[in-house]
Design an enzyme around this catalytic site. Structure first.
Site, PDB file in Angstrom:
ATOM      1  N   ASP A 149       0.859  -1.188   0.000  1.00 21.29           N
ATOM      2  CA  ASP A 149       0.000   0.000   0.000  1.00 21.29           C
ATOM      3  C   ASP A 149       0.893   1.236   0.000  1.00 21.29           C
ATOM      4  OD1 ASP A 149      -2.163   1.982   0.592  1.00 21.29           O
ATOM      5  OD2 ASP A 149      -3.335   0.175   0.974  1.00 21.29           O
ATOM      6  N   HIS A 187     -13.054  -0.683  -7.327  1.00 21.21           N
ATOM      7  CA  HIS A 187     -14.229   0.193  -7.454  1.00 21.21           C
ATOM      8  C   HIS A 187     -13.831   1.662  -7.392  1.00 21.21           C
ATOM      9  CE1 HIS A 187     -13.763   0.297  -3.116  1.00 21.21           C
ATOM     10  NE2 HIS A 187     -14.472   1.395  -3.127  1.00 21.21           N
TER      11      HIS A 187
HETATM   12  C1  LIG Z   1     -10.743   1.336  -0.300  1.00 19.09           C
HETATM   13  S1  LIG Z   1      -9.171   1.074   0.405  1.00 19.09           S
HETATM   14  C2  LIG Z   1      -9.192  -0.695   0.684  1.00 19.09           C
HETATM   15  C3  LIG Z   1      -8.171  -1.126   1.719  1.00 19.09           C
HETATM   16  C4  LIG Z   1      -8.161  -2.640   2.009  1.00 19.09           C
HETATM   17  N1  LIG Z   1      -7.946  -3.423   0.807  1.00 19.09           N
HETATM   18  C5  LIG Z   1      -9.436  -3.047   2.687  1.00 19.09           C
HETATM   19  O1  LIG Z   1     -10.368  -3.484   2.016  1.00 19.09           O
HETATM   20  O2  LIG Z   1      -9.515  -2.883   3.917  1.00 19.09           O
HETATM   21  C6  LIG Z   1      -8.103   1.180  -1.038  1.00 19.09           C
HETATM   22  C7  LIG Z   1      -6.638   1.091  -0.666  1.00 19.09           C
HETATM   23  O3  LIG Z   1      -5.868   1.246  -1.866  1.00 19.09           O
HETATM   24  C8  LIG Z   1      -4.696   1.964  -1.508  1.00 19.09           C
HETATM   25  N2  LIG Z   1      -4.086   2.553  -2.707  1.00 19.09           N
HETATM   26  C9  LIG Z   1      -4.567   3.565  -3.465  1.00 19.09           C
HETATM   27  N3  LIG Z   1      -3.714   3.842  -4.466  1.00 19.09           N
HETATM   28  C10 LIG Z   1      -2.662   2.987  -4.327  1.00 19.09           C
HETATM   29  C11 LIG Z   1      -1.450   2.800  -5.058  1.00 19.09           C
HETATM   30  N4  LIG Z   1      -1.165   3.549  -6.133  1.00 19.09           N
HETATM   31  N5  LIG Z   1      -0.588   1.835  -4.643  1.00 19.09           N
HETATM   32  C12 LIG Z   1      -0.874   1.076  -3.556  1.00 19.09           C
HETATM   33  N6  LIG Z   1      -2.014   1.204  -2.818  1.00 19.09           N
HETATM   34  C13 LIG Z   1      -2.892   2.157  -3.203  1.00 19.09           C
HETATM   35  C14 LIG Z   1      -5.208   3.001  -0.521  1.00 19.09           C
HETATM   36  O4  LIG Z   1      -4.170   3.584   0.243  1.00 19.09           O
HETATM   37  C15 LIG Z   1      -6.186   2.182   0.293  1.00 19.09           C
HETATM   38  O5  LIG Z   1      -5.586   1.615   1.422  1.00 19.09           O
END
Ligand SMILES: C[S@@+](CC[C@H](N)C(=O)[O-])C[C@H]1O[C@@H](n2cnc3c(N)ncnc32)[C@H](O)[C@@H]1O
Length: 275
Positions: A149, A187
């Site tokens: 992440d 999403h």
């Molecule tokens: C909606 S959250 C879901 C977190 C986790 N998978 C959960 O369901 O509890 C989306 C996650 O994607 C991460 N994210 C967004 N862009 C990213 C990137 N370019 N590289 C890695 N992680 C990313 C965000 O920091 C966030 O933690």
């Protein structure tokens, strides 16, 4: 109270057979703090003004040139906003974690348990604070779990022998593994970005000698409205997706379900989840 009963937060009941009282419903039971399964952090984030206020600017977004509603209102992308606002970021991660706590009960501990058996490694792409992976790593000590992440999401989190965190960008690199978990990642992406991530995942599989064809997807998937059991709040789900992703119809999510089903696990069962 009438409104809260109508919306399903409370139910009317009788005490001692005659006195009117209000009781919790199945939904509001999930909002009680300090219970094993509590979605209060999730609800409080998604009704917070920081999340709801952008909807006042829908018309500016339609008329403007920014891709996402979030950028129209805040001038930066959703995840950059999280990076710059640690207190909100912390609450957001806790919200995601509370959702994971509940979902793992079904995915890891009962319904889909077999999909994890026999795996040596798993990468939880965009795994937030790693709640989902932590529970997998505890239930399956033989699986080396890696949570990938952004740096602000995985800073200072406690690791274990089979649970590691990588601060990185999934658009640049996804480490090789036997299995990949994407929970609530797609999403929030437009179609183009969704495809970029799938290509990175493809590279990760290739660099691992074509091992690791399994994929776990837990996300909102758009299906025909008549297929949704009432009273599933499709409007709420669509609205939830708007701020960060920038398009109204999650086409990639729909096609991903097909994609997911095309990649059976080593146990032969399709890995797919709809949350
Ligand atoms: C909606 S959250 C879901 C977190 C986790 N998978 C959960 O369901 O509890 C989306 C996650 O994607 C991460 N994210 C967004 N862009 C990213 C990137 N370019 N590289 C890695 N992680 C990313 C965000 O920091 C966030 O933690």
């Amino acid at each position: 109270m009438r409104l809260l009963v109508h919306s399903g937060c409370f139910k009317k009941t009788k005490v001692n057979g005659e006195e009117e009282a209000y009781g919790l419903t199945a939904a509001s039971t999930l909002l009680i703090k300090d219970k094993p399964y509590c979605l209060s952090p999730t609800v409080s984030v998604f009704v917070d003004p920081f999340f709801v206020a952008p909807f006042q600017s829908l018309s500016s977004w339609f008329k403007g040139t920014e891709i996402t509603l979030w950028e129209t209102v805040h001038g930066i992308k959703f995840w950059e906003f999280m990076n710059q606002n640690p207190a909100i970021n912390q609450r957001f991660n806790e919200a995601m974690a509370s959702d994971s706590e509940i979902m793992t009960t079904f995915v890891v501990k009962s319904e889909c348990k077999q999909i994890f058996e026999g795996l040596g490694s798993l990468v939880d792409v965009g795994g937030g604070n790693g709640t989902f992976s932590r529970i997998i790593s505890e239930a399956f000590p033989g699986i080396k779990c890696t949570v990938l992440d952004l740096p602000h999401a995985v800073a200072n989190l406690p690791e274990a022998d089979n649970l590691k965190y990588i601060a990185g960008d999934m658009f640049r690199f996804i480490p090789p593994a036997d299995a990949f978990l994407f929970k609530l990642v797609f999403h929030g992406l437009g179609d183009e970005d969704g495809l970029k991530i799938l290509k990175k995942r493809r590279e990760a599989i290739a660099s691992n000698g074509e091992r690791g064809k399994e994929i776990g997807l837990v996300d909102d998937v758009l299906v025909d409205e008549q297929d949704i059991p009432a009273p599933a709040p499709l409007d709420t789900r669509l609205l939830q997706d708007i701020p960060a992703r920038g398009t109204l119809l999650p086409d990639v999510c729909s096609s991903l379900l097909v994609f997911v089903e095309a990649y059976p696990t080593n146990t032969g069962a399709p890995v797919s989840g709809v949350g």
